[in-house]
Scaffold this motif. Structure first.
Motif, PDB file in Angstrom:
ATOM      1  N   ILE A  56       0.952  -1.269  -0.125  1.00  0.00           N
ATOM      2  CA  ILE A  56      -0.006  -0.013  -0.098  1.00  0.00           C
ATOM      3  C   ILE A  56       1.070   1.238   0.078  1.00  0.00           C
ATOM      4  N   TYR A  57       1.858   1.368   0.539  1.00  0.00           N
ATOM      5  CA  TYR A  57       2.984   2.403   0.805  1.00  0.00           C
ATOM      6  C   TYR A  57       3.514   2.634  -0.627  1.00  0.00           C
ATOM      7  N   GLY A  58       3.813   1.505  -1.399  1.00  0.00           N
ATOM      8  CA  GLY A  58       4.256   1.776  -2.819  1.00  0.00           C
ATOM      9  C   GLY A  58       5.626   1.088  -3.005  1.00  0.00           C
ATOM     10  N   GLY A  59       5.942   0.172  -1.759  1.00  0.00           N
ATOM     11  CA  GLY A  59       7.170  -0.642  -1.899  1.00  0.00           C
ATOM     12  C   GLY A  59       8.429   0.100  -1.889  1.00  0.00           C
ATOM     13  N   ILE A  60       9.546  -0.459  -2.357  1.00  0.00           N
ATOM     14  CA  ILE A  60      10.877   0.184  -2.622  1.00  0.00           C
ATOM     15  C   ILE A  60      11.044   1.379  -3.309  1.00  0.00           C
ATOM     16  N   ASP A  61      10.406   1.354  -4.309  1.00  0.00           N
ATOM     17  CA  ASP A  61      10.353   2.950  -5.078  1.00  0.00           C
ATOM     18  C   ASP A  61       9.769   3.974  -4.187  1.00  0.00           C
ATOM     19  N   ALA A  62       8.715   3.454  -3.737  1.00  0.00           N
ATOM     20  CA  ALA A  62       8.169   4.796  -2.539  1.00  0.00           C
ATOM     21  C   ALA A  62       9.298   5.268  -1.571  1.00  0.00           C
ATOM     22  N   LEU A  63       9.879   4.258  -0.914  1.00  0.00           N
ATOM     23  CA  LEU A  63      10.552   4.403   0.230  1.00  0.00           C
ATOM     24  C   LEU A  63      11.851   5.225  -0.476  1.00  0.00           C
ATOM     25  N   VAL A  64      12.581   4.730  -1.446  1.00  0.00           N
ATOM     26  CA  VAL A  64      13.549   5.713  -2.306  1.00  0.00           C
ATOM     27  C   VAL A  64      13.249   7.088  -2.554  1.00  0.00           C
ATOM     28  N   LYS A  65      11.864   7.258  -3.105  1.00  0.00           N
ATOM     29  CA  LYS A  65      11.429   8.610  -3.415  1.00  0.00           C
ATOM     30  C   LYS A  65      11.250   9.456  -2.232  1.00  0.00           C
ATOM     31  N   ASP A  66      10.620   8.843  -1.241  1.00  0.00           N
ATOM     32  CA  ASP A  66      10.343   9.826   0.284  1.00  0.00           C
ATOM     33  C   ASP A  66      11.787  10.039   0.748  1.00  0.00           C
ATOM     34  N   ASN A  67      12.656   9.013   0.793  1.00  0.00           N
ATOM     35  CA  ASN A  67      14.015   9.558   1.396  1.00  0.00           C
ATOM     36  C   ASN A  67      14.701  10.454   0.715  1.00  0.00           C
ATOM     37  N   TYR A  68      14.886  10.117  -0.683  1.00  0.00           N
ATOM     38  CA  TYR A  68      15.655  11.098  -1.375  1.00  0.00           C
ATOM     39  C   TYR A  68      14.931  12.717  -1.455  1.00  0.00           C
ATOM     40  N   ALA A  69      13.605  12.520  -1.358  1.00  0.00           N
ATOM     41  CA  ALA A  69      12.947  14.113  -1.165  1.00  0.00           C
ATOM     42  C   ALA A  69      13.442  14.625   0.087  1.00  0.00           C
ATOM     43  N   GLU A  70      13.445  14.003   1.285  1.00  0.00           N
ATOM     44  CA  GLU A  70      13.866  14.253   2.476  1.00  0.00           C
ATOM     45  C   GLU A  70      15.570  14.922   2.272  1.00  0.00           C
ATOM     46  N   ALA A  71      16.274  14.076   1.494  1.00  0.00           N
ATOM     47  CA  ALA A  71      17.578  14.669   1.448  1.00  0.00           C
ATOM     48  C   ALA A  71      17.677  15.921   0.626  1.00  0.00           C
ATOM     49  N   LEU A  72      16.760  15.979  -0.450  1.00  0.00           N
ATOM     50  CA  LEU A  72      16.874  17.086  -1.153  1.00  0.00           C
ATOM     51  C   LEU A  72      16.289  18.560  -0.224  1.00  0.00           C
ATOM     52  N   ARG A  73      15.358  18.266   0.564  1.00  0.00           N
ATOM     53  CA  ARG A  73      14.982  19.194   1.507  1.00  0.00           C
ATOM     54  C   ARG A  73      15.941  19.705   2.614  1.00  0.00           C
ATOM     55  N   ASN A  74      16.910  18.860   2.774  1.00  0.00           N
ATOM     56  CA  ASN A  74      17.987  19.045   3.621  1.00  0.00           C
ATOM     57  C   ASN A  74      19.310  19.514   2.885  1.00  0.00           C
ATOM     58  N   GLN A  75      19.186  20.060   1.557  1.00  0.00           N
ATOM     59  CA  GLN A  75      20.449  20.310   0.945  1.00  0.00           C
ATOM     60  C   GLN A  75      21.293  19.078   0.359  1.00  0.00           C
ATOM     61  N   GLY A  76      20.651  18.001   0.535  1.00  0.00           N
ATOM     62  CA  GLY A  76      21.408  16.864  -0.010  1.00  0.00           C
ATOM     63  C   GLY A  76      21.887  15.955   1.194  1.00  0.00           C
ATOM     64  N   PHE A  77      22.168  14.659   0.881  1.00  0.00           N
ATOM     65  CA  PHE A  77      22.505  13.572   1.718  1.00  0.00           C
ATOM     66  C   PHE A  77      24.384  13.882   1.863  1.00  0.00           C
ATOM     67  N   LYS A  78      24.673  13.783   2.976  1.00  0.00           N
ATOM     68  CA  LYS A  78      26.042  13.704   3.262  1.00  0.00           C
ATOM     69  C   LYS A  78      26.658  12.317   3.623  1.00  0.00           C
ATOM     70  N   SER A  79      26.092  11.865   4.670  1.00  0.00           N
ATOM     71  CA  SER A  79      26.689  10.568   5.062  1.00  0.00           C
ATOM     72  C   SER A  79      25.925   9.591   5.925  1.00  0.00           C
ATOM     73  N   VAL A  80      26.084   8.377   6.278  1.00  0.00           N
ATOM     74  CA  VAL A  80      25.201   7.508   7.186  1.00  0.00           C
ATOM     75  C   VAL A  80      26.320   6.998   8.199  1.00  0.00           C
ATOM     76  N   THR A  81      25.842   7.086   9.601  1.00  0.00           N
ATOM     77  CA  THR A  81      26.650   6.424  10.519  1.00  0.00           C
ATOM     78  C   THR A  81      26.054   5.348  11.396  1.00  0.00           C
ATOM     79  N   VAL A  82      26.712   4.186  11.366  1.00  0.00           N
ATOM     80  CA  VAL A  82      26.273   3.220  12.150  1.00  0.00           C
ATOM     81  C   VAL A  82      26.263   3.410  13.492  1.00  0.00           C
TER      82      VAL A  82
END
Length: 128
Positions: A56-82
């Motif tokens: 219903i959410y839209g699968g992996i494509d929706a997940l990528v789209k939403d997270n990429y949109a969040e990155a763009l709202r925050n001037q891009g993605f820099k890094s991930v730390t575990v």
């Protein structure tokens, strides 16, 4: 002798890759926040792929789209730390800090299981 050393090194690498999903999980996070298209079968466990909520959410494509949109709202993605990796039986929960170019940090977590020889995300944390 050379073949034995090569076999040992390959087995060590394979064990390290399968022993802990943190590097694969970090790669997944980098992919989604960078907008990279991924094959759902390679990243999402079968129980999650077949779940009504995921579809219903839209699968992996929706997940990528939403997270990429969040990155763009925050001037891009820099890094991930575990931040940490918790294991309970065969299920791993990984906590992350996602850092964006504008300094915003987003904390999140994912649950991973080994399926078909690959670490994959599951929504079912009660698996074992």
């Amino acid at each position: 002798m050379r073949d034995a050393i090569l076999t040992f090194l390959m087995a060590t690498c394979l064990y390290a890759c399968l022993a802990d999903p943190s590097s694969r999980a970090k790669e997944f996070m980098e992919n989604v926040y960078s907008g990279k298209t991924m094959q759902v079968e390679n990243w999402i466990a079968a129980d999650t792929r077949s779940s009504r909520l995921f579809n219903i959410y839209g699968g992996i494509d929706a997940l990528v789209k939403d997270n990429y949109a969040e990155a763009l709202r925050n001037q891009g993605f820099k890094s991930v730390t575990v931040l940490n990796v918790n294991r309970q039986h065969s299920v791993y929960t990984i906590n992350f800090a996602v850092i964006f170019n504008n300094g915003v940090v987003s904390n999140c977590h994912e649950t991973w299981v080994l399926e078909d020889g690959k670490w994959k995300i599951t929504f079912n944390s009660n698996r074992d």
